[in-house]
Write a protein that holds these residues in place. Structure first.
Motif, PDB file in Angstrom:
ATOM      1  N   ASN A  27       0.823  -1.218   0.000  1.00 38.74           N
ATOM      2  CA  ASN A  27       0.000   0.000   0.000  1.00 38.74           C
ATOM      3  C   ASN A  27       0.855   1.264   0.000  1.00 38.74           C
ATOM      4  O   ASN A  27       0.516   2.250   0.640  1.00 38.74           O
ATOM      5  CB  ASN A  27      -0.968   0.022   1.183  1.00 38.74           C
ATOM      6  N   GLY A  28       1.981   1.211  -0.680  1.00 40.00           N
ATOM      7  CA  GLY A  28       2.850   2.376  -0.810  1.00 40.00           C
ATOM      8  C   GLY A  28       3.753   2.621   0.377  1.00 40.00           C
ATOM      9  O   GLY A  28       4.567   3.534   0.361  1.00 40.00           O
ATOM     10  N   ARG A  29       3.622   1.812   1.416  1.00 40.44           N
ATOM     11  CA  ARG A  29       4.450   2.009   2.606  1.00 40.44           C
ATOM     12  C   ARG A  29       5.846   1.439   2.362  1.00 40.44           C
ATOM     13  O   ARG A  29       6.003   0.395   1.758  1.00 40.44           O
ATOM     14  CB  ARG A  29       3.822   1.319   3.818  1.00 40.44           C
ATOM     15  N   THR A  30       6.837   2.152   2.853  1.00 38.68           N
ATOM     16  CA  THR A  30       8.219   1.701   2.686  1.00 38.68           C
ATOM     17  C   THR A  30       8.910   1.428   4.009  1.00 38.68           C
ATOM     18  O   THR A  30       9.983   0.848   4.029  1.00 38.68           O
ATOM     19  CB  THR A  30       9.053   2.746   1.903  1.00 38.68           C
ATOM     20  N   GLU A  31       8.298   1.863   5.103  1.00 36.89           N
ATOM     21  CA  GLU A  31       8.889   1.671   6.430  1.00 36.89           C
ATOM     22  C   GLU A  31       8.003   0.748   7.265  1.00 36.89           C
ATOM     23  O   GLU A  31       6.832   1.046   7.471  1.00 36.89           O
ATOM     24  CB  GLU A  31       9.055   3.011   7.159  1.00 36.89           C
ATOM     25  N   PRO A  32       8.564  -0.355   7.758  1.00 41.39           N
ATOM     26  CA  PRO A  32       7.775  -1.230   8.627  1.00 41.39           C
ATOM     27  C   PRO A  32       7.568  -0.580   9.992  1.00 41.39           C
ATOM     28  O   PRO A  32       8.360   0.249  10.426  1.00 41.39           O
ATOM     29  CB  PRO A  32       8.632  -2.488   8.742  1.00 41.39           C
ATOM     30  N   SER A  33       6.496  -0.965  10.662  1.00 41.70           N
ATOM     31  CA  SER A  33       6.206  -0.423  11.994  1.00 41.70           C
ATOM     32  C   SER A  33       7.067  -1.066  13.068  1.00 41.70           C
ATOM     33  O   SER A  33       7.127  -0.595  14.193  1.00 41.70           O
ATOM     34  CB  SER A  33       4.726  -0.628  12.328  1.00 41.70           C
ATOM     35  N   VAL A  34       7.758  -2.151  12.712  1.00 43.42           N
ATOM     36  CA  VAL A  34       8.615  -2.898  13.631  1.00 43.42           C
ATOM     37  C   VAL A  34      10.001  -2.994  12.993  1.00 43.42           C
ATOM     38  O   VAL A  34      10.106  -3.257  11.799  1.00 43.42           O
ATOM     39  CB  VAL A  34       8.059  -4.318  13.859  1.00 43.42           C
ATOM     40  N   ALA A  35      11.045  -2.787  13.778  1.00 45.95           N
ATOM     41  CA  ALA A  35      12.406  -2.903  13.252  1.00 45.95           C
ATOM     42  C   ALA A  35      12.733  -4.370  12.999  1.00 45.95           C
ATOM     43  O   ALA A  35      12.686  -5.187  13.916  1.00 45.95           O
ATOM     44  CB  ALA A  35      13.405  -2.293  14.232  1.00 45.95           C
ATOM     45  N   LYS A  85       9.443  -6.631   4.631  1.00 43.31           N
ATOM     46  CA  LYS A  85       9.464  -6.163   6.021  1.00 43.31           C
ATOM     47  C   LYS A  85       8.147  -5.493   6.393  1.00 43.31           C
ATOM     48  O   LYS A  85       7.645  -5.675   7.501  1.00 43.31           O
ATOM     49  CB  LYS A  85      10.628  -5.195   6.248  1.00 43.31           C
ATOM     50  N   VAL A  86       7.557  -4.736   5.483  1.00 37.20           N
ATOM     51  CA  VAL A  86       6.272  -4.085   5.749  1.00 37.20           C
ATOM     52  C   VAL A  86       5.187  -5.145   5.927  1.00 37.20           C
ATOM     53  O   VAL A  86       4.379  -5.074   6.857  1.00 37.20           O
ATOM     54  CB  VAL A  86       5.903  -3.089   4.623  1.00 37.20           C
ATOM     55  N   LEU A  87       5.167  -6.165   5.051  1.00 37.78           N
ATOM     56  CA  LEU A  87       4.169  -7.235   5.161  1.00 37.78           C
ATOM     57  C   LEU A  87       4.316  -7.984   6.481  1.00 37.78           C
ATOM     58  O   LEU A  87       3.322  -8.252   7.169  1.00 37.78           O
ATOM     59  CB  LEU A  87       4.313  -8.222   4.004  1.00 37.78           C
ATOM     60  N   LEU A  88       5.547  -8.313   6.835  1.00 36.09           N
ATOM     61  CA  LEU A  88       5.786  -9.038   8.080  1.00 36.09           C
ATOM     62  C   LEU A  88       5.425  -8.176   9.291  1.00 36.09           C
ATOM     63  O   LEU A  88       4.885  -8.677  10.274  1.00 36.09           O
ATOM     64  CB  LEU A  88       7.235  -9.514   8.155  1.00 36.09           C
ATOM     65  N   ALA A  89       5.706  -6.883   9.214  1.00 34.00           N
ATOM     66  CA  ALA A  89       5.346  -5.979  10.311  1.00 34.00           C
ATOM     67  C   ALA A  89       3.828  -5.932  10.483  1.00 34.00           C
ATOM     68  O   ALA A  89       3.332  -5.895  11.610  1.00 34.00           O
ATOM     69  CB  ALA A  89       5.904  -4.579  10.053  1.00 34.00           C
ATOM     70  N   ASP A  90       3.079  -5.955   9.377  1.00 34.03           N
ATOM     71  CA  ASP A  90       1.616  -6.007   9.466  1.00 34.03           C
ATOM     72  C   ASP A  90       1.185  -7.242  10.257  1.00 34.03           C
ATOM     73  O   ASP A  90       0.305  -7.171  11.115  1.00 34.03           O
ATOM     74  CB  ASP A  90       0.974  -6.080   8.077  1.00 34.03           C
ATOM     75  N   LEU A  91       1.812  -8.376   9.964  1.00 35.19           N
ATOM     76  CA  LEU A  91       1.464  -9.635  10.630  1.00 35.19           C
ATOM     77  C   LEU A  91       1.918  -9.639  12.090  1.00 35.19           C
ATOM     78  O   LEU A  91       1.257 -10.227  12.945  1.00 35.19           O
ATOM     79  CB  LEU A  91       2.058 -10.814   9.862  1.00 35.19           C
ATOM     80  N   LEU A  92       3.026  -8.984  12.378  1.00 27.50           N
ATOM     81  CA  LEU A  92       3.478  -8.847  13.762  1.00 27.50           C
ATOM     82  C   LEU A  92       2.516  -7.951  14.544  1.00 27.50           C
ATOM     83  O   LEU A  92       2.164  -8.256  15.682  1.00 27.50           O
ATOM     84  CB  LEU A  92       4.894  -8.266  13.806  1.00 27.50           C
TER      85      LEU A  92
END
Length: 125
Positions: A27-35, A85-92
């Motif tokens: 969805n255009g995001r480039t930074e994950p919410s989790v490191a 990383k963004v997809l995995l952060a969504d799942l985290l």
């Protein structure tokens, strides 16, 4: 146009490659919410994510039934690491995955890891 695999259609095409741009997957995001590090291990928790997630999220969950690194997930999904990383952060964030960050000890080298990488490179050549 022939699809790469039945499950990939219409997202992949043998000649054209990925038909959906990677940034649309996140969805255009480039930074994950989790490191997350390339070598961070992720694994499913058994919790079902609430709300809609894209097909790549489901594929990532399937890959993470056993501990797997972020780099491996990206390779299997054929997505850039930043998107993965963004997809995995969504799942985290929704509790479907858990992570174990890798401790960075620059003074020691895991010989078994280096040998596994070397073996993998040799098989590719």
């Amino acid at each position: 146009m022939s699809a790469a695999a039945a499950g990939d259609a219409p997202w992949l095409d043998d000649a054209a490659g990925r038909l959906v741009r990677p940034f649309t997957v996140s969805n255009g995001r480039t930074e994950p919410s989790v490191a997350l590090d390339l070598m961070s291990q992720v694994m499913t928790t058994g919790r079902t994510p609430l709300g809609y997630l894209g097909p790549e999220h489901g594929q990532a969950l399937d890959l993470c039934r056993a501990p797997v690194t972020v780099a491996e997930v990206a390779a299997h999904l054929r997505l850039p690491v930043a998107v993965t990383k963004v997809l995995l952060a969504d799942l985290l964030d929704c509790g479907a995955l858990t992570t174990k960050p890798v401790a960075h000890d620059h003074h020691s080298t895991d010989r078994a890891l280096l040998e596994a990488v070397l073996d993998g490179l040799r098989r590719q050549l």
